[in-house]
Design an enzyme around this catalytic site. Structure first.
Site, short mmCIF file in Angstrom:
data_model
loop_
_atom_site.label_atom_id
_atom_site.label_comp_id
_atom_site.label_asym_id
_atom_site.label_seq_id
_atom_site.Cartn_x
_atom_site.Cartn_y
_atom_site.Cartn_z
N PHE A 159 0.85 -1.19 0.00
CA PHE A 159 0.00 0.00 0.00
C PHE A 159 0.89 1.24 0.00
CE2 PHE A 159 -2.42 3.50 1.77
CZ PHE A 159 -3.55 3.46 0.97
N ASP B 28 9.26 2.60 1.86
CA ASP B 28 8.07 3.29 2.35
C ASP B 28 7.94 2.98 3.84
OD1 ASP B 28 5.53 4.02 3.16
OD2 ASP B 28 4.56 3.44 1.29
N LYS C 47 2.48 9.85 8.42
CA LYS C 47 1.73 9.41 9.59
C LYS C 47 2.23 9.98 10.94
CE LYS C 47 -0.95 5.75 7.72
NZ LYS C 47 -0.63 4.95 6.54
C1 PLP Z 1 -0.89 5.24 5.15
C2 PLP Z 1 0.16 4.82 4.19
C3 PLP Z 1 0.40 5.53 3.00
C4 PLP Z 1 -0.45 6.70 2.56
O1 PLP Z 1 -0.39 7.78 3.43
P1 PLP Z 1 -1.49 8.97 3.32
O2 PLP Z 1 -1.00 9.98 4.31
O3 PLP Z 1 -2.82 8.39 3.65
O4 PLP Z 1 -1.43 9.46 1.91
C5 PLP Z 1 1.44 5.10 2.19
N1 PLP Z 1 2.19 4.04 2.53
C6 PLP Z 1 1.99 3.34 3.65
C7 PLP Z 1 2.88 2.18 3.97
C8 PLP Z 1 0.95 3.69 4.51
O5 PLP Z 1 0.73 2.96 5.63
#
Ligand code: PLP
Length: 393
Positions: free
Chosen positions: A128, A215, A244
């Site tokens: 994701f 990420d 986050k």
């Molecule tokens: C939450 C998340 C995203 C996206 O972040 P947003 O602030 O909602 O755009 C991308 N990568 C990972 C691994 C995430 O947990």
């Protein structure tokens, strides 16, 4: 109640009014234990005084100037991030998806500089990376992509935790410029790869002169017991994305780069109106200072391992438990049956949890959770799980 809000979320029937540490308090003064931290955002819990003070003080002075000028807080936060990460510079934005957009643009520009006209990035199944067009195209989840074709091209998908698949992809495609991967897959089900997975990706990226891009949007900022999850592996990526928990609830994202990746996004190549504004960076500075002052990163490891041991002990006779896994306070309890219903059942018991990948309960409690609160979490959730699985055959 949500009549004028676009129905992009199936919301649970509760409205919170305020928070205190790991607790959220609803409009009727009912207290809920937050074991999700707003999806890995409020790592310091709710209404942490250090964050509160920092954003109050900053809002009295200055909220925004634009990136046409130097921003002192941005420089302070960048210095702290570089010191803690081993990376060399930072682009600030406002969310995880934007941080990954910056990483994807950086990788493409890196490819073009090498003479590759159609640069491709290896991404993973069950990953994701966000909801913008490029990041949903990178995401390994058909539901996220459904209805949004044509997708952004230039992503090559391989199974997670499969080094041979990466090597095969590199053999058959000369246009690959980067690998984008989560150190632990969050939305995909708290998938923890082999302990040397990131080390082997590092070696492959060096051999092929491609970028290792991590990420860390969910796994970063102390959650796994290191400031960043790759620090468990003693390596450095070329690019790392954060968001986050960086602002503990104030929106902020960051794309960190190093070495040959550090000088690729030059003046005019990328930008953001709000990115790294004085307010968001004040929150980020307070978060990093507090993680240190309260020793929360080392404690995340201890607390997470303790929690897992308690769940393992109390659920040892439940045959429907497939696996209980954690790195620090990033934890999954996998069942042998779909269990999305548990979210509502837990809410009824005033406990906030989440289920990912249909069968895995995801726990991301604030790093400030104490012993008594941990016991409450374990006892409440074990009872809910046992009640639920007792009804299936
Ligand atoms: C939450 C998340 C995203 C996206 O972040 P947003 O602030 O909602 O755009 C991308 N990568 C990972 C691994 C995430 O947990």
């Amino acid at each position: 109640m949500t009549g004028h809000i676009m129905p992009t979320y199936n919301r649970l029937p509760v409205t919170f009014d305020r928070g205190e540490g790991v607790w959220l308090i609803d409009e009727n003064n009912q207290r809920y234990l937050d074991a999700l931290s707003g999806i890995a955002v409020c790592n310091l819990g709710h209404a942490h005084p250090a964050v509160h003070k920092a954003i109050c003080a900053q809002s009295e002075k200055l909220l925004h100037t634009s990136n046409l000028y130097n921003i002192a807080n941005q420089e302070v936060l960048a210095d702290k991030l570089i010191n803690k990460s081993g990376m060399s510079n930072v682009f600030f934005c406002n969310s995880g998806a934007e941080a990954n957009e910056a990483a994807i643009k950086l990788a493409r520009k890196f490819g073009h500089a090498k003479g590759i006209e159609k640069p491709a990035i290896i991404v993973m199944e069950k990953s994701f990376h966000g909801r913008t067009l490029a990041t949903l195209s990178a995401t390994g989840n058909a539901k996220v992509q459904q209805g949004f074709a044509p997708l952004v091209e230039g992503f090559i998908r391989v199974p997670y935790n499969d080094i041979e698949a990466i090597e095969a992809a590199l053999k058959s495609n000369k246009d690959i410029v980067a690998i984008l991967v989560e150190p632990i897959q969050g939305e995909g089900g708290i998938n923890i790869p082999a302990s040397d997975y990131l080390n082997r990706i590092r070696t492959i990226c060096d051999e092929h002169d491609i970028l290792m891009m991590l990420d860390e949007i969910q796994s970063g900022i102390g959650r796994t017991g290191q400031f960043l999850a790759y620090q468990h592996n003693d390596i450095l990526p070329d690019v790392c994305t954060l968001a986050k928990a960086l602002g503990n609830g104030v929106p902020i994202g960051a794309c960190l780069a190093r070495g040959k990746a550090a000088e690729i996004l030059t003046a005019g190549a990328h930008g953001s109106t709000f990115g790294g504004n004085p307010l968001a960076c004040a929150a980020g500075i307070a978060v990093l200072n507090t993680l240190e002052a309260e020793n929360l990163i080392a404690l995340a490891q201890v607390k997470g391992d303790k929690l897992r041991a308690q769940f393992s002990e109390k659920l040892k006779d439940n045959v429907h438990i497939v696996d209980i896994r954690n790195k620090g306070l990033m934890m999954g309890i996998e069942l042998d049956t779909p269990c999305a219903e548990l979210v509502k059942l837990a809410l009824d018991e005033h406990l906030l949890i989440n289920v990912t990948n249909d069968t895995t309960i995801r726990l991301l409690p604030p790093l400030i959770i104490n012993e008594q609160e941990s016991h409450h979490l374990v006892n409440t959730l074990v009872a809910i799980i046992n009640d639920y699985t007792a009804q299936i055959h």
